[in-house]
Scaffold this active site. Structure first.
Site, short mmCIF file in Angstrom:
data_model
loop_
_atom_site.label_atom_id
_atom_site.label_comp_id
_atom_site.label_asym_id
_atom_site.label_seq_id
_atom_site.Cartn_x
_atom_site.Cartn_y
_atom_site.Cartn_z
N SER A 17 2.87 -28.74 -26.56
CA SER A 17 3.71 -29.93 -26.64
C SER A 17 4.61 -29.85 -27.85
O SER A 17 4.33 -29.13 -28.82
CB SER A 17 2.81 -31.17 -26.74
OG SER A 17 3.55 -32.32 -27.12
N TYR A 36 -4.11 -35.59 -30.95
CA TYR A 36 -3.41 -34.83 -29.91
C TYR A 36 -2.49 -33.78 -30.54
O TYR A 36 -2.48 -32.61 -30.11
CB TYR A 36 -2.62 -35.79 -29.04
CG TYR A 36 -1.87 -35.17 -27.88
CD1 TYR A 36 -2.55 -34.86 -26.69
CD2 TYR A 36 -0.51 -34.90 -27.95
CE1 TYR A 36 -1.87 -34.30 -25.61
CE2 TYR A 36 0.17 -34.34 -26.89
CZ TYR A 36 -0.51 -34.04 -25.72
OH TYR A 36 0.17 -33.48 -24.66
#
Length: 401
Positions: free
Chosen positions: A290, A303
């Site tokens: 990501s 995350y």
């Protein structure tokens, strides 16, 4: 004689014939006029009734429209290609003609302009997030993508393959000739069934393997079950992820921190370790990371940390297995319209409605825009000299990994 389609686009109708291939019967269905996503009117003159390539049973091809998507013919095989491919070619050709005549540029520009932009409905999804309940529906079929048999004869395991990026990757891999196994949580069965339907429309196998990746023993079993079902493993895609935004570090519980790591990074280690004895030279490991692993995100501390760990891990693993002829790479998207963020309990409904609007393209990516990067890394023909790379897909943001 092939099935014929009369297409009207900015002028006189023209006829396009599908070439003959496997024996088929033709049935007429005159007078059916529809509108495709490019605003091109067409009339279905004939359609083919074909034997299914897997079962041999007769099955009607069909045209489908759900209001937001474009028309598509079922993917039964025509001389090694699918009817879907021919229909895409017809629509894309007409789109180019329409675009050129209107002076609005290329078909690619037209497609980009037609991708849905926020605001979206400010509706949240309960965990884990079911794509069947999400509006607007993520686009995963790749209507403008043209397969070239890049993965013919290969097999792939895709975690989180029921929805979002994982579903798009499964469908694109199938269209390129690969059989796939997908992993998902049992409560995501309805999405997994939909993924399987699209993979099988492309004429490939799709094995459903539900289970919890946070358990190391299950990760090992997942590799063994994939090989038992598909005969081998050529491509491992580690895609499943968990996230929940928190406004401050104090609100991240120890349990939440552990869950994020056990979902996002631990399975990559366990799956890669279990797969390694079975992967042959030319095999590929591809991981979904990501932009948060590159830049961080103030409300996604756990995350972001897992995605940063993934980036470092794939670079190290790529060096470790280079002599075995195995390539390891990662795809790092920015915001993508999948169930992950609408199901994020820390993202308010009003923020869900404008998700991705902050990018330079002023919208999130669609899964079908991310999947070709996975095909690229899976294909020896395209990326045999590339390993240890993190590919950012950030909607126009200039950066490098």
């Amino acid at each position: 004689m092939g099935a014929r389609w009369r297409l009207a686009s900015c002028g006189e109708p023209s006829w396009t014939c599908l070439p003959p291939a496997v024996p088929h019967r033709l049935a007429r269905s005159p007078g059916m006029r529809k509108q495709c996503r490019f605003g091109i009117s067409f009339e279905l003159a004939e359609y083919a009734v074909l034997p299914c390539p897997r079962t041999g049973d007769a099955a009607c091809s069909r045209v489908r429209c759900d209001g937001l998507r474009w028309h598509e013919l079922c993917g039964y095989r025509f001389a090694g290609r699918t009817i879907t491919t021919f229909w895409r070619t017809i629509v894309m050709s007409a789109a180019r003609q329409s675009s050129e005549q209107s002076g609005k540029g290329t078909a690619t520009q037209t497609l980009a302009e037609l991708e849905p932009k926020p605001p979206y409905p400010d509706r949240k999804l309960p965990k884990p997030g079911i794509e069947a309940e999400l509006e607007p529906k993520p686009r995963f079929e790749g209507s403008h993508y043209r397969p070239a048999g890049k993965l013919e004869g290969k097999t792939a395991l895709i975690t989180g393959g029921d929805s979002g990026i994982g579903r798009a990757v499964a469908v694109f891999f199938a269209r390129e000739g690969a059989d796939v196994a997908i992993n998902f949580l049992p409560e995501e069965q309805v999405d997994a069934e939909e993924t399987r339907r699209h993979v099988e429309q492309a004429g490939r196998r799709c094995v459903l393997l539900p289970g919890d990746l946070t358990e190391a023993a299950f990760c090992e079993q997942l590799i063994e079950r994939t090989i038992a079902e598909l005969g081998k493993l050529d491509i491992l895609v580690s895609n499943a992820a968990h996230q929940d935004r928190k406004p401050s570090i104090e609100e991240i519980t120890n349990e939440e921190w552990d869950l994020t790591f056990r979902t996002n990074i631990y399975p990559l280690f366990h799956l890669a370790k279990a797969a390694m004895p079975h992967l042959r030279p030319g095999s590929s490991i591809i991981v979904t990371t990501s932009e948060t692993g590159l830049f961080g995100s103030e409300r996604l501390l756990d995350y972001s940390a897992t995605k940063g760990a993934i980036n470092a891990f794939i670079k190290a693993l790529a060096q470790n297995v280079l002599d075995r002829g195995i390539r390891v790479n990662a795809v790092a998207p920015g915001p993508v319209w999948t169930p992950l963020n609408p199901a994020d309990r820390g993202l308010p409904p009003d923020k869900t409605a404008v998700f991705g609007q902050q990018t330079r393209m002023q919208r999130p990516a669609q899964p079908e825009e991310i999947a070709p990067a996975f095909v690229f890394f899976a294909s020896d023909a395209d990326s045999s000299y590339i390993t240890g790379h993190v590919l950012p897909l950030l909607g126009g943001e200039p950066t490098s990994s």
